[in-house]
Design an enzyme around this catalytic site. Structure first.
Site, short mmCIF file in Angstrom:
data_model
loop_
_atom_site.label_atom_id
_atom_site.label_comp_id
_atom_site.label_asym_id
_atom_site.label_seq_id
_atom_site.Cartn_x
_atom_site.Cartn_y
_atom_site.Cartn_z
N SER A 143 43.90 62.10 60.43
CA SER A 143 42.49 62.27 60.83
C SER A 143 41.65 62.16 59.57
O SER A 143 42.18 62.27 58.45
CB SER A 143 42.32 63.67 61.45
OG SER A 143 40.97 64.05 61.55
N TYR A 156 43.63 72.76 61.32
CA TYR A 156 43.64 71.32 61.64
C TYR A 156 43.56 70.50 60.36
O TYR A 156 44.33 69.54 60.17
CB TYR A 156 42.46 71.01 62.57
CG TYR A 156 42.49 69.60 63.15
CD1 TYR A 156 43.40 69.26 64.14
CD2 TYR A 156 41.59 68.63 62.71
CE1 TYR A 156 43.43 67.98 64.68
CE2 TYR A 156 41.61 67.35 63.24
CZ TYR A 156 42.54 67.03 64.22
OH TYR A 156 42.57 65.76 64.74
N1 LIG Z 1 39.97 62.78 69.32
C1 LIG Z 1 39.60 62.67 68.06
O1 LIG Z 1 38.40 62.64 67.74
C2 LIG Z 1 40.64 62.54 66.97
C3 LIG Z 1 40.22 62.25 65.68
C4 LIG Z 1 41.17 62.16 64.66
C5 LIG Z 1 42.50 62.34 64.94
N2 LIG Z 1 42.88 62.64 66.21
C6 LIG Z 1 44.33 62.83 66.43
O2 LIG Z 1 44.79 61.86 67.35
C7 LIG Z 1 45.86 62.40 68.12
C8 LIG Z 1 45.53 62.23 69.60
O3 LIG Z 1 44.30 62.90 69.88
P1 LIG Z 1 43.54 62.76 71.29
O4 LIG Z 1 42.11 62.72 71.03
O5 LIG Z 1 44.18 61.69 72.11
O6 LIG Z 1 43.87 64.20 71.88
P2 LIG Z 1 44.36 64.63 73.34
O7 LIG Z 1 44.32 66.09 73.39
O8 LIG Z 1 43.64 63.83 74.36
O9 LIG Z 1 45.87 64.10 73.32
C9 LIG Z 1 46.88 64.76 72.61
C10 LIG Z 1 48.11 64.77 73.49
O10 LIG Z 1 49.17 65.42 72.77
C11 LIG Z 1 49.87 66.21 73.70
N3 LIG Z 1 50.53 67.32 73.03
C12 LIG Z 1 49.97 68.41 72.46
N4 LIG Z 1 50.91 69.23 72.01
C13 LIG Z 1 52.10 68.65 72.29
C14 LIG Z 1 53.46 69.01 72.08
N5 LIG Z 1 53.78 70.17 71.49
N6 LIG Z 1 54.43 68.17 72.50
C15 LIG Z 1 54.11 67.01 73.12
N7 LIG Z 1 52.85 66.60 73.35
C16 LIG Z 1 51.86 67.42 72.94
C17 LIG Z 1 48.82 66.73 74.67
O11 LIG Z 1 49.39 67.13 75.92
C18 LIG Z 1 47.89 65.55 74.79
O12 LIG Z 1 48.18 64.73 75.90
C19 LIG Z 1 45.99 63.87 67.71
O13 LIG Z 1 47.03 63.99 66.74
C20 LIG Z 1 44.66 64.16 67.08
O14 LIG Z 1 44.71 65.21 66.15
C21 LIG Z 1 42.00 62.71 67.24
#
Ligand SMILES: NC(=O)c1ccc[n+]([C@@H]2O[C@H](COP(=O)([O-])OP(=O)(O)OC[C@H]3O[C@@H](n4cnc5c(N)ncnc54)[C@H](O)[C@@H]3O)[C@@H](O)[C@H]2O)c1
Length: 257
Positions: A143, A156
């Protein structure tokens, strides 16, 4: 086709979430066979609707912090498809939003367990499969919080810096064996996760926080899950054949400012 992935086997964690789903759809559209994994209670409906061809999609449930369950996903992927060419090590949680003195310790531990230990276990389990084949592309989800600080998000931020460290460690360790390991560093993406962070930062005023964040970004808007998926697809492809140990920001210029 741009960044063609014809016949490649792609394992995606967090595949029911915003970025995982968009990436699964894009990789499938470029010809990859998708193994999608997420928590038992995750909603795989949109994924199944988007990739209805059962020959191209295998859905497996596992918690990425559970080594045995995650190992079973990897084993079933190899049993069904023979190898893993692409691994999007993406599952993650945002955790609590609070200043450090008020930050719940169990919340800190939970974020580190999912975002750091989960990513480590993914590397530990998938690298031997790719090493056997002598090739593979791993993309870890870090991120902008893996490159800069953010108030209220100590766990985070720490966890995403660790993902950058794991990416570099794995890239250095496995580059000679034909395995490329990179990470993506998205800025704020239109998603449930960002709404949760906005709400945590200012309860009841998520929309105002959203607009405030967007105003600080040179492109004056959040990104979309599809825009992140496009970078993952590039890193997964042979067009990125010499890209290893890199951190790709997908942030509208946020960290350049
Ligand atoms: N959304 C943003 O703005 C953003 C920005 C930078 C980085 N990210 C990173 O991108 C990745 C995806 O984010 P997103 O926005 O799709 O979030 P999201 O919450 O929509 O998706 C994350 C998924 O991971 C799954 N998950 C959580 N804990 C888990 C576990 N212990 N075992 C298996 N699955 C698990 C959840 O059920 C969920 O479906 C994450 O690592 C997040 O930190 C997101």
């Amino acid at each position: 086709m741009t960044h063609a992935l014809t016949g490649k086997i792609a394992l995606i964690t967090g595949a029911a979430g915003a970025i995982g789903l968009a990436t699964a759809i894009l990789l499938a559209a470029r010809g990859a066979l998708i193994v999608a994994t997420d928590m038992e209670d995750a909603d795989f409906g949109p994924l199944r609707a988007a990739i209805p061809d059962e020959g191209h999609l295998l859905v497996l449930e596992a918690d990425v912090t559970d080594e045995a369950a995650f190992g079973a996903v990897v084993a079933q992927t190899v049993e069904r498809f023979g190898t893993i060419d692409i691994f999007f090590n993406n599952a993650g949680i945002e955790g609590p939003v609070a200043p450090i003195p008020d930050f719940p310790t169990d919340g800190f531990r939970k974020v580190m367990e999912v975002n750091v230990t989960g990513i480590f276990l993914g590397l530990k389990l998938v690298i031997p499969i790719m090493a056997k084949a002598g090739l593979g592309s791993i993309i870890n989800s870090s991120s902008v919080a893996g490159m800069t600080g953010a108030a209220g998000l100590c766990a985070y931020v720490a966890s995403k810096h660790a993902v950058l460290g794991l990416t570099r460690a794995a890239a250095v360790e496995w580059g000679a064996k034909g395995i490329r390991v990179n990470c993506i560093n998205p800025g704020p993406i239109e998603s449930r996760m960002m709404t949760s962070i906005e709400e945590g930062a200012s309860p009841g005023a998520a929309a105002e926080v959203h607009d405030g964040f967007a105003a600080t970004i040179p492109m004056k808007r959040y990104g979309t899950p599809d825009e992140v998926a496009g970078v993952v697809a590039f890193l997964a492809s042979d067009d990125a054949a010499y890209v290893n140990g890199a951190a790709y920001t997908v942030d509208g210029g946020m960290t350049a400012a």
